[in-house]
Design an enzyme around this catalytic site. Structure first.
Site, PDB file in Angstrom:
ATOM      1  CB  CYS A   2      62.471  66.621 102.819  1.00 46.72           C
ATOM      2  SG  CYS A   2      63.350  67.973 103.085  1.00 46.72           S
ATOM      3  NE  ARG A  27      58.132  62.596 104.757  1.00 40.86           N
ATOM      4  CZ  ARG A  27      58.649  61.390 105.176  1.00 40.86           C
ATOM      5  NH1 ARG A  27      58.159  60.467 105.882  1.00 40.86           N
ATOM      6  NH2 ARG A  27      59.899  62.452 106.259  1.00 40.86           N
ATOM      7  CD1 TRP A  75      58.358  71.761 106.091  1.00 37.54           C
ATOM      8  CD2 TRP A  75      60.578  71.755 106.651  1.00 37.54           C
ATOM      9  NE1 TRP A  75      58.160  71.771 106.924  1.00 37.54           N
ATOM     10  CE2 TRP A  75      59.670  71.777 108.050  1.00 37.54           C
ATOM     11  CE3 TRP A  75      61.675  71.261 107.601  1.00 37.54           C
ATOM     12  CZ2 TRP A  75      59.878  73.213 109.489  1.00 37.54           C
ATOM     13  CZ3 TRP A  75      62.763  71.956 108.747  1.00 37.54           C
ATOM     14  CH2 TRP A  75      60.824  72.579 109.597  1.00 37.54           C
ATOM     15  CG  ASN A 101      64.025  63.496 103.035  1.00 35.86           C
ATOM     16  OD1 ASN A 101      63.719  63.614 101.304  1.00 35.86           O
ATOM     17  ND2 ASN A 101      62.938  62.092 103.075  1.00 35.86           N
ATOM     18  N   GLY A 102      67.046  64.882 105.255  1.00 37.50           N
ATOM     19  CA  GLY A 102      67.712  65.108 105.812  1.00 37.50           C
ATOM     20  C   GLY A 102      68.627  66.479 105.867  1.00 37.50           C
ATOM     21  CD  GLU A 487      47.952  67.728 122.020  1.00 40.27           C
ATOM     22  OE1 GLU A 487      49.053  67.748 121.913  1.00 40.27           O
ATOM     23  OE2 GLU A 487      47.240  67.151 121.099  1.00 40.27           O
ATOM     24  CE  LYS A 491      47.468  69.031 117.911  1.00 35.57           C
ATOM     25  NZ  LYS A 491      47.878  68.294 118.679  1.00 35.57           N
ATOM     26  CD  GLU A 494      50.635  71.177 115.769  1.00 33.37           C
ATOM     27  OE1 GLU A 494      49.884  70.497 116.045  1.00 33.37           O
ATOM     28  OE2 GLU A 494      51.316  70.639 115.318  1.00 33.37           O
ATOM     29  CG  HIS A 510      51.648  81.957 140.510  1.00 30.44           C
ATOM     30  ND1 HIS A 510      51.850  82.231 141.747  1.00 30.44           N
ATOM     31  CD2 HIS A 510      50.928  80.906 141.021  1.00 30.44           C
ATOM     32  CE1 HIS A 510      51.603  81.587 143.199  1.00 30.44           C
ATOM     33  NE2 HIS A 510      50.620  81.008 142.446  1.00 30.44           N
ATOM     34  CE  LYS A 609      51.748  63.031 111.473  1.00 36.95           C
ATOM     35  NZ  LYS A 609      50.457  63.406 112.646  1.00 36.95           N
TER      36      LYS A 609
HETATM   37  O1  M6R Z   1      56.789  61.446 115.816  1.00 34.32           O
HETATM   38  P1  M6R Z   1      56.114  61.946 117.208  1.00 34.32           P
HETATM   39  O2  M6R Z   1      55.301  62.126 118.369  1.00 34.32           O
HETATM   40  O3  M6R Z   1      57.400  62.192 117.945  1.00 34.32           O
HETATM   41  O4  M6R Z   1      55.692  63.945 117.234  1.00 34.32           O
HETATM   42  C1  M6R Z   1      56.841  64.925 118.238  1.00 34.32           C
HETATM   43  C2  M6R Z   1      56.160  66.550 118.012  1.00 34.32           C
HETATM   44  O5  M6R Z   1      56.679  66.934 116.643  1.00 34.32           O
HETATM   45  C3  M6R Z   1      55.001  66.150 117.678  1.00 34.32           C
HETATM   46  O6  M6R Z   1      53.913  65.698 118.406  1.00 34.32           O
HETATM   47  C4  M6R Z   1      53.878  67.301 117.088  1.00 34.32           C
HETATM   48  O7  M6R Z   1      54.318  68.421 117.719  1.00 34.32           O
HETATM   49  C5  M6R Z   1      52.541  67.418 116.171  1.00 34.32           C
HETATM   50  N1  M6R Z   1      52.733  68.863 115.183  1.00 34.32           N
HETATM   51  C6  M6R Z   1      51.101  67.650 117.216  1.00 34.32           C
HETATM   52  O8  M6R Z   1      50.272  67.567 116.807  1.00 34.32           O
END
Ligand code: M6R
Length: 614
Positions: A2, A27, A75, A101-102, A487, A491, A494, A510, A609
């Protein structure tokens, strides 16, 4: 997550709130709304599911004249993403409105109590419970709103950042926070209250980062800040060093692509003032005072989430290799709930791009209770992580707007590499000539990535077209490239919504090898290092089962070229630094695949974000 934006001042409230909410949309959100005061002295809320553009369209023909206003991008946590659950929320009496927020964790108990007092609810949100609790306490105690807020929050379990609007005080905004960020921008007698600086920097670079439990009270162009004990404080005004272009796409179609291409510069910024090639020195000013404790550390415990966790894994390999200190890497969300063993000479290293990830912050609090030294690697100056750790390294990657982390990740890798080298040098676990060789190689990384970026896009676009309809991907790597395989897979998941898994290549036998057939693309990171022959053997195994191999190889590799046509060559560099280079084609592969599948690259579905709630 949010986003909040509130404004007090003489400019067009509609314009400021709507353009600011657009800025906050990176965000991640699923509805948006604003709350303002009318000439008839009532609060009017406009809120809709969907994009900010939807809200803007609905407000096109509406004139708004209000001295203060609050806006929100939601959100969804409690209740689905619809118009009713969108923020702001009005109190039952209609006197108060809130943008929040929260999460109010005990909202159910509070809701039952309020229902027993005659309160009714329109939405499924915890936020509506919160505003009615404040409303109830104000009526019951017949006190000022500020006092009612303070009392109400004593009953709240959870994290929050909030701004209140009061129809009886049309020139007033009241804001507070706990565990969720809130920043106040100041421009003369104008005030902007937001969950981060992105909607503020177009107006001013003078800001105050509110601390937990502080209450900001703005009335008729005057700001007062009180602490948890209601004692007035002199606000500490900081000057932001962020320029408007940093949060603009420039000539790029998406923030993510811009941020991928910014990596030569962001890495340059990361080493600036730290790596001195003339004096052949490496200085990490932020952690200088803690080097003695680091040298004596029994163990380094890295805590992080998501992409930052993968950066931690790469860092752990290098730290152990050259510093000879045991390193463990933990998901912050697991660490915080599993009663971990933390000894006095353990050093905690928390990694976070945003510095606001709820799990990482909670893990830090837990480690603090054990009196451990806590260092941070963080991109956002002024973030909660930066303020709560004892010392640390800022990655200086610049604002990262794309939800999928790219330039922040490579800057985390660079920071970890510098930390490992500095510590090894101090501990004398690395020979001087090897140290000097690494410094030179670190220095060359931005240029190597720059050259790579100039050449690889066409080949990766072809790969994206070829594999855009695949339903699954496997990513394989060994050693430093095992975290990069994970990683790369993250990507793709996501932003292209394709199921992808990253594995250490030797683990394939395995289990995952059962998945390999002619329809399975397998991305193999197979650069020249001490595991090269091993991963070549893995590639042969995939080929024997007709898997579709996409290989990332060191330039001039001739062997793997004979095994597959889908090859991306990258410049050579020492193995420990290679992840900064090999991740770049994987970022582009995810990007172009997402584009080929018409996905919303910068705001992928369901993602936020920074994950400021559990
Ligand atoms: O702000 P942070 O690095 O603590 O965030 C951690 C994860 O939420 C963040 O890396 C998330 O996995 C991203 N969307 C990756 O692209």
């Amino acid at each position: 997550m949010c986003g909040i934006l509130a404004y007090s001042g003489k400019k067009s409230i509609k314009k400021i709130l709507l353009s600011g909410l657009e800025k906050l949309s990176y965000r991640g959100y699923d509805s948006a709304g604003i709350g303002v005061l009318t000439q008839e002295k009532t609060i009017k809320i406009y809120k809709y599911a969907g994009h900010v553009q939807n809200l803007t369209k609905n407000l096109e023909k509406i004139t708004i004249e209000s001295p203060v206003g609050i806006g929100h991008t939601r959100w969804a946590t409690h209740g689905e993403a619809n118009d009713i659950n969108a923020h702001p929320h009005l109190s039952h009496s209609g006197h108060l409105a809130i943008a929040h927020n929260g999460i109010v964790e005990n909202y159910n108990t509070l809701k039952k109590k309020l229902i027993s007092k005659g309160y009714t609810f329109q939405s499924n949100t915890d936020t509506e419970v919160l505003i009615n609790l404040i409303d109830y306490i104000q009526n019951y105690q017949q006190c000022a709103l500020k006092e009612a807020l303070r009392f109400a929050l004593k009953h709240v379990v959870g994290a929050y950042a909030l701004v209140l609007l009061d129809k009886n005080n049309p020139h007033q905004l009241i804001a507070t926070k706990k565990g969720s960020p809130l920043v106040i921008g100041i421009q003369g007698k104008e005030y902007f209250i937001a969950s981060d600086v992105t909607p503020i920097i177009a107006h001013t670079n003078e800001v105050i980062f509110l601390k937990d439990d502080e209450i900001a009270y703005i009335n008729h162009g005057k700001l007062q800040i009180t602490n948890a004990k209601a004692v007035e404080k002199t606000p500490f005004i900081e000057k932001l060093d962020i320029h408007l272009e940093a949060i603009d796409k420039g000539h790029f179609p998406h923030f993510m692509l811009k941020e991928i291409f910014e990596q030569p510069q962001s890495l340059q910024n990361c080493i600036l003032g730290r790596l001195n090639m003339l004096q052949k020195k490496l200085t990490l000013g932020g952690i200088q005072d803690h080097l003695p404790s680091l040298k004596e550390a029994n163990r380094i415990i890295i805590i992080a989430c998501g992409t930052s966790y993968y950066a931690g894994l790469v860092g752990a390999y290098f730290l152990e290799d050259i510093c000879r200190i045991p390193v463990v890497v933990e998901y912050a969300s697991e660490f915080r709930y599993r009663n971990p063993i933390i000894k006095s000479n353990d050093v905690i290293l928390a990694i976070s791009q945003s510095g606001e990830t709820a799990d990482t912050l909670a893990a830090i609090q837990l480690a603090k209770k054990h009196h451990a030294i806590i260092l941070g690697i963080c991109n956002v100056v002024g973030s909660s992580l930066a303020r709560t750790t004892h010392a640390g390294i800022f990655t200086h990657a610049g604002p990262e707007i794309g939800v999928a982390s790219t330039k922040a990740f490579t800057a985390q890798l660079m920071s970890l590499a510098m930390l490992a080298l500095k510590l090894a040098h101090e501990k004398k676990t690395i020979a001087e000539n090897v140290f000097q060789h690494y410094l030179l190689e670190l220095y060359k990384i931005p240029t190597k990535i720059d050259l790579l970026l100039q050449n690889i896009s066409p080949a990766i676009q072809l790969l994206a077209q070829k594999f855009k309809n695949s339903r699954h991907f496997i990513y394989l790597g060994r050693g430093y490239h095992f975290p990069i395989a994970m990683e790369g897979a993250l990507k793709l998941k996501e932003i292209a919504y394709i199921h992808a898994e990253g594995y250490p290549a030797a683990e394939m036998k395995h289990g995952p090898i059962a998945l390999i057939d002619q329809d399975m693309p397998v991305v193999c990171i197979a650069t020249k290092d001490h595991c090269y022959d091993k991963i070549v053997a893995n590639i042969e195994e995939i080929k024997a089962r007709k898997g579709q191999i996409i290989a990332i190889v060191t330039e001039k590799d001739t062997h793997i070229t004979s095994l597959t046509k889908d090859i991306i060559s990258v410049p050579d560099t020492p193995a420990a630094l290679m992840p900064m280079i090999t991740i770049v084609p994987l970022q582009l592969l995810a990007y172009y695949t997402a584009i080929a599948r018409n996905c919303n690259v910068d705001q992928p579905r369901n993602l936020a974000k920074s994950v400021t709630v559990e």
